[in-house]
Scaffold this motif. Sequence first.
Motif, short mmCIF file in Angstrom:
data_model
loop_
_atom_site.label_atom_id
_atom_site.label_comp_id
_atom_site.label_asym_id
_atom_site.label_seq_id
_atom_site.Cartn_x
_atom_site.Cartn_y
_atom_site.Cartn_z
N GLU A 1 0.82 -1.21 0.00
CA GLU A 1 0.00 0.00 0.00
C GLU A 1 0.85 1.26 0.00
OE1 GLU A 1 -2.73 -0.22 3.21
OE2 GLU A 1 -4.05 -1.64 2.21
N SER A 2 2.06 1.18 0.58
CA SER A 2 2.92 2.34 0.62
C SER A 2 3.56 2.62 -0.73
CB SER A 2 4.02 2.14 1.67
OG SER A 2 4.87 1.08 1.30
N SER A 3 3.55 1.63 -1.61
CA SER A 3 4.19 1.81 -2.92
C SER A 3 3.20 1.70 -4.07
CB SER A 3 5.30 0.76 -3.11
OG SER A 3 4.75 -0.55 -3.05
N SER A 4 1.89 1.59 -3.73
CA SER A 4 0.90 1.43 -4.78
C SER A 4 -0.36 2.22 -4.45
CB SER A 4 0.53 -0.05 -4.96
OG SER A 4 -0.57 -0.20 -5.83
N SER A 5 -0.99 2.81 -5.45
CA SER A 5 -2.22 3.55 -5.23
C SER A 5 -3.42 2.62 -5.25
CB SER A 5 -2.40 4.61 -6.33
OG SER A 5 -2.43 4.00 -7.61
N SER A 6 -3.24 1.38 -5.67
CA SER A 6 -4.32 0.41 -5.76
C SER A 6 -4.44 -0.35 -4.45
CB SER A 6 -4.06 -0.56 -6.92
OG SER A 6 -5.07 -1.54 -7.01
N SER A 7 -4.81 0.34 -3.37
CA SER A 7 -4.86 -0.28 -2.05
C SER A 7 -6.00 -1.28 -1.92
CB SER A 7 -4.98 0.79 -0.97
OG SER A 7 -6.15 1.55 -1.16
N SER A 8 -7.14 -1.05 -2.58
CA SER A 8 -8.27 -1.95 -2.45
C SER A 8 -7.97 -3.31 -3.07
CB SER A 8 -9.52 -1.34 -3.10
OG SER A 8 -9.29 -1.08 -4.47
N SER A 9 -7.35 -3.32 -4.26
CA SER A 9 -7.01 -4.59 -4.89
C SER A 9 -5.91 -5.29 -4.12
CB SER A 9 -6.58 -4.36 -6.35
OG SER A 9 -5.43 -3.54 -6.41
N SER A 10 -4.98 -4.51 -3.55
CA SER A 10 -3.92 -5.07 -2.73
C SER A 10 -4.50 -5.74 -1.51
CB SER A 10 -2.94 -3.97 -2.30
OG SER A 10 -2.08 -4.42 -1.30
N SER A 11 -5.44 -5.07 -0.86
CA SER A 11 -6.08 -5.61 0.34
C SER A 11 -6.82 -6.90 0.03
CB SER A 11 -7.04 -4.57 0.92
OG SER A 11 -7.70 -5.06 2.05
N SER A 12 -7.55 -6.91 -1.09
CA SER A 12 -8.29 -8.10 -1.50
C SER A 12 -7.36 -9.26 -1.78
CB SER A 12 -9.12 -7.76 -2.74
OG SER A 12 -9.77 -8.92 -3.23
N SER A 13 -6.24 -8.98 -2.43
CA SER A 13 -5.26 -10.01 -2.75
C SER A 13 -4.66 -10.61 -1.49
CB SER A 13 -4.15 -9.40 -3.62
OG SER A 13 -3.10 -10.33 -3.81
N GLU A 14 -4.31 -9.75 -0.53
CA GLU A 14 -3.73 -10.23 0.71
C GLU A 14 -4.74 -11.02 1.53
OE1 GLU A 14 -0.62 -10.21 1.22
OE2 GLU A 14 -0.30 -9.06 -0.58
N GLU A 15 -6.00 -10.60 1.50
CA GLU A 15 -7.06 -11.33 2.22
C GLU A 15 -7.21 -12.75 1.65
OE1 GLU A 15 -10.39 -12.18 4.68
OE2 GLU A 15 -8.91 -10.58 4.78
N HIS A 16 -7.22 -12.85 0.34
CA HIS A 16 -7.36 -14.16 -0.32
C HIS A 16 -6.17 -15.06 0.02
CE1 HIS A 16 -8.74 -17.05 -3.29
NE2 HIS A 16 -7.54 -17.04 -3.85
N ALA A 17 -4.97 -14.50 -0.07
CA ALA A 17 -3.77 -15.28 0.23
C ALA A 17 -3.75 -15.72 1.69
CB ALA A 17 -2.53 -14.46 -0.09
N CYS A 18 -4.18 -14.82 2.57
CA CYS A 18 -4.21 -15.13 3.99
C CYS A 18 -5.19 -16.26 4.29
CB CYS A 18 -4.59 -13.87 4.77
SG CYS A 18 -4.63 -14.08 6.56
N GLN A 19 -6.37 -16.20 3.69
CA GLN A 19 -7.38 -17.24 3.92
C GLN A 19 -6.88 -18.61 3.45
OE1 GLN A 19 -10.05 -17.06 5.58
NE2 GLN A 19 -10.77 -14.94 5.60
N ASN A 20 -6.23 -18.64 2.29
CA ASN A 20 -5.69 -19.90 1.78
C ASN A 20 -4.62 -20.47 2.71
OD1 ASN A 20 -7.32 -19.92 -0.48
ND2 ASN A 20 -5.79 -18.97 -1.82
N LYS A 21 -3.75 -19.60 3.19
CA LYS A 21 -2.69 -20.03 4.10
C LYS A 21 -3.27 -20.51 5.42
CE LYS A 21 1.77 -20.29 5.03
NZ LYS A 21 2.72 -21.12 4.27
#
Length: 243
Positions: A207-227
Amino acid sequence: MLRFAITLFAVITSSTCQKYGCLEGDTQKPKPSPESDMQECTLYSKSSCCYADFTEQLAPSPVIKVSNSYWNRCGQLSKSCEDFTKKIECFYRCSPHAARWIHPNDTAAIQAVPLCQSFCDDWYEACKDDSICARNWLTDWEWDESGENHCKNKCIPYSEMYANGTDMCQNMWGESFKVSKSSCLCLQMNKKDTIAIKYLLSKSSEESSSSSSSSSSSSEEHACQNKLLKFQKPEEEEGEQTR
């Protein structure tokens, strides 16, 4: 050029301290290190911001006093409520990740640590029949000359002081905690936090290096759930084998 280098070094140092250092509290170390003889807070024994001797205060049950703060001003906490209170105390004092949420105006405090809704609901359920006299444990006490806390309001049940788990988590320790909208990118004060921390750190970096915080958050949520699913399967299998 020198000014730029100094500024860059300061930014890097500040970032590193917040993620891998310790809070500047009265019991915290300068940096985390292993502690082999912890009597409580063993979740953080491999990399602890507190010394083992601090946990001696949390070992007996009921807990009477931690540093100068008495836990029994409205009577002893029930064992279930005490266990949750210990988890919060252990995180603040001992977690090597607490400083990731360091308060911008107080290096000994934390701000907006994301707690899971389920953790807050379970904590509230455990404490609802216990009594309390301070809604905010950081500000709502009367402090005497020796620094010890006393009630300045009458004791009432947790269920009257707080409406629900969300209300309790977001007010009992001032700005320290918030209830997360995510069911994975949040802390439960157990082994699963290692997964959440990994993706929370990654999410913060992106998020500190990208303006696309919503897509970043969604991606991390998905990866976290799988893990998290992969993490839970071995635990479930181990539980079945020991039945």
